[in-house]
Design an enzyme around this catalytic site. Structure first.
Site, mmCIF file in Angstrom:
data_model
loop_
_atom_site.group_PDB
_atom_site.id
_atom_site.type_symbol
_atom_site.label_atom_id
_atom_site.label_comp_id
_atom_site.label_asym_id
_atom_site.label_seq_id
_atom_site.Cartn_x
_atom_site.Cartn_y
_atom_site.Cartn_z
ATOM 1 C CE LYS A 75 -37.520 4.341 -4.263
ATOM 2 N NZ LYS A 75 -38.962 4.584 -4.457
ATOM 3 C CE LYS A 135 -24.298 3.603 -11.200
ATOM 4 N NZ LYS A 135 -23.117 4.041 -11.971
ATOM 5 C CG HIS A 186 -2.153 0.785 1.110
ATOM 6 N ND1 HIS A 186 -2.253 1.905 0.303
ATOM 7 C CD2 HIS A 186 -3.372 0.647 1.699
ATOM 8 C CE1 HIS A 186 -3.467 2.405 0.404
ATOM 9 N NE2 HIS A 186 -4.167 1.661 1.232
#
Length: 612
Positions: free
Chosen positions: A412, A406, A327
């Site tokens: 909504k 999605k 990372h």
């Protein structure tokens, strides 16, 4: 003339780097105001008042002095945080990074042309690796499109860290070695390392100025696999990269003293474009359940992956793939971009190689044989023992929620990322009976060498909504109202963080200035509420959106009594991965995911009642 013009107007991957704005230093007053708000869910009235006084004292006293020094530092650096963040978050950390810091994830090819099938490992592997190498060439030619939000270009620097990059252990601090160069900058390594059954091989991916083809890669991988399957296993030097950092640094120094040739071999691995891991296992995987394969990728055999490499491409015997990445040099979005590219290419070509089957006379892979002694073998055994002990303590589930995705949330008018974050807050609240301090990754790539900011999604509004959901006397319309307030707050905070107006990295900067000046640690950072609200990396929920493609990832929790929660969002589903430590009696990844899935349904039901 026309073609020349087209060429000159084509965007280059790194062309905007010099014109990106510098990372700003937020205002002290604003950051402290935001910080105070973030601790509210974790304090009673008395504790909050005490913290308020500490913050006030900090703001009018030492904080003001530290802010001045930070502004001074920022004048001389285009990114005042970059070096600090790399050191504090990654290079100074001494815990074993392969499990505690690296991120990993499965490839989604199983959902299209490459379902699990024995006997396909090498053929698919050669095609997969070829697509990866094509991406490397596009990057060298600066033909990977610049990522943008609207018309605003984002920082692309992290893409330089994907290939030919490796972390090297140090006694007190590690370092990142990066050998990647674009074509205009000059020479870049052209070999890959292949790890199989404790042995290491390298081969060149260019031959007479051309990239090797899948049939040629297949020949190289077949050679390695046959050799490893017909001869004894190697010592597994790679396992040392899974060790505690200082121990690994000392073991590395010893290896080099034992025989200077060992250093040459180490550098060949460290400078390789990537590590290709040949695994013997056949993990179970379906489009609805990626748990077993993700666990194998995150916690699998340490002798066939180089934990410090920025990119380990992992292949299993049933033709399933994944990757594990250090990372330190980059965040997951770089790997998501590459993984999506490969997946698109597999789809476009129906999982096949459609070119020439001709195999040129290319040199066979070269084995890197280390000089080892009893001490090195003991170090390897010790590394494996500690790794397997920690790995066996990890609980990991990766499930798809398939009722909606999605499309439905957008319909909504709910932001899908905020939707999942609030469901997680409700799931955690129901499971543990209290709010969970939460780290959500926000990106700061609008700025030069920007990486991430902490978005604390456990807000006063989110907690108020969670409480209303557990209170039978609260009406549906009131619950809906509170939920929408929590959404609005979440969206505003995410905007602020991405615009360089977050406060966590700012507070980190102030604490590091104090340290550099040899000043005592300001009371703000020793106040119990600081760590209880997640400060100093104490978040019980460590979360990140992996994006809107089919790519998924996983990380371990930040704290022993916490969870690692990664998710991606598709039109028709959400895929979530959740980790917890088995040795912590109060956490359970499986139960948390089930609670989150219930929350998804409850939230959608709330949106189905008429808006008042």
């Amino acid at each position: 003339m026309e073609s020349q013009l087209a060429k000159s107007t084509e965007e280059r991957t790194f062309q905007y780097q010099d014109s990106l704005p510098s990372l700003p230093v937020p205002s002290l007053e604003e950051s402290l105001k935001k910080y105070l708000e973030s601790v509210k869910p974790f304090a009673n009235e008395e504790e909050y008042k005490k913290t308020e006084a500490i913050v006030q004292k900090f703001q009018n006293g030492i904080g003001e002095k530290l802010q001045k020094k930070l502004l001074e530092r920022a004048k001389g650096k285009r990114n005042w945080l970059e070096e600090w963040w790399l050191n504090v978050a990654y290079l100074d950390v001494r815990t074993p990074s392969q499990l505690n810091v690296n991120f990993a994830g499965p490839a989604p090819h199983i959902e299209n042309y490459w379902p699990p099938k024995e006997g396909t490992q090498l053929e698919r592997g050669s095609i997969c690796l070829w697509h990866v190498l094509n991406y490397w060439q596009l990057l060298r030619k600066e033909k990977i499109p610049v990522q943008k939000v609207g018309n605003t270009p984002l920082d692309m620097y992290q893409f330089r860290m994907l290939f030919a990059t490796c972390k090297v252990p140090g006694i007190t601090r590690d370092s990142v070695m990066n050998y990647f160069r674009t074509e205009s900058e000059g020479y870049c390594p052209t070999h890959v390392a292949v790890l199989c059954r404790g042995r290491v091989f390298i081969f060149d991916v260019m031959h007479k100025g051309c990239l090797v083809t899948p049939p040629e890669i297949l020949r190289q991988l077949t050679f390695v696999q046959k050799k490893c399957h017909s001869e004894p296993d190697g010592p597994g030097i790679a396992a040392l990269t899974s060790e505690e950092r200082t121990r690994w640094a000392k073991a590395r120094e010893y290896l080099i003293r034992l025989n200077p040739e060992n250093l040459t071999l180490l550098e060949k691995i460290e400078s390789s474009l990537l590590v290709y891991s040949l695994e013997d296992g056949s993990p179970h995987v379906t489009p609805e359940d990626y748990s077993q394969v993700t666990a194998e990728i995150l916690t699998g055999n340490p002798t066939v992956r180089w934990g410090d490499k920025s990119y380990n491409l992992i292949s299993f015997s049933n033709g399933v793939f994944g990757c594990s990445c250090d990372h330190s040099p980059f965040d997951a979005m770089v790997m998501v971009n590459l993984s999506h590219y490969i997946d698109q290419k597999v789809l476009e070509n129906e999982g096949r190689w459609k070119g020439s089957e001709k195999v040129r006379e290319i040199p066979l892979p070269e084995e890197l044989v280390f000089t080892v002694d009893e001490k090195v073998l003991n170090d390897i055994n010790q590394a494996k023992a500690q790794y397997f002990m920690q790995a066996s303590d990890l609980q990991l589930v990766v499930y798809a929620f398939t009722s909606f995705g999605k499309k439905q949330t957008k319909k909504k008018q709910l932001h899908p990322d905020a939707f999942i974050q609030l469901a997680l807050q409700l799931g955690y609240y129901r499971l543990h009976g209290r709010p969970g301090c939460c780290y959500e990754t926000a990106m700061t790539r609008y700025f030069y060498h920007g990486r991430t900011e902490t978005m604390r999604s456990c807000t006063v509004e989110a907690v108020s909504w969670c409480q209303s959901m557990q209170d039978p006397s609260t009406s549906l319309s009131e619950r809906q109202h509170k939920m929408l307030e929590a959404f609005a707050k979440h969206n505003k905070m995410m905007k602020d963080c991405s615009a360089g107006k977050g406060f966590d990295r700012h507070l980190l900067g102030l604490s590091l200035i104090a340290k550099e000046e040899g000043l005592p640690v300001p009371e703000l950072f020793t106040d119990p509420l600081f760590s209880r609200s997640g400060g100093g990396g104490n978040f019980v929920l460590s979360t990140s959106l992996v994006g809107y493609f089919r790519i998924q990832g996983a990380v371990v929790p930040m704290v022993h009594n916490g969870y690692g929660f990664f998710y991606h969002i598709r039109d028709d589903r959400f895929l979530v991965s959740c980790t917890a430590w088995k040795s912590c009696p109060e956490t359970d990844a499986e139960k948390l995911v089930q609670q989150v899935f219930c929350a998804f349904h409850d939230m959608m039901q709330l949106m189905n009642i008429a808006k008042l």
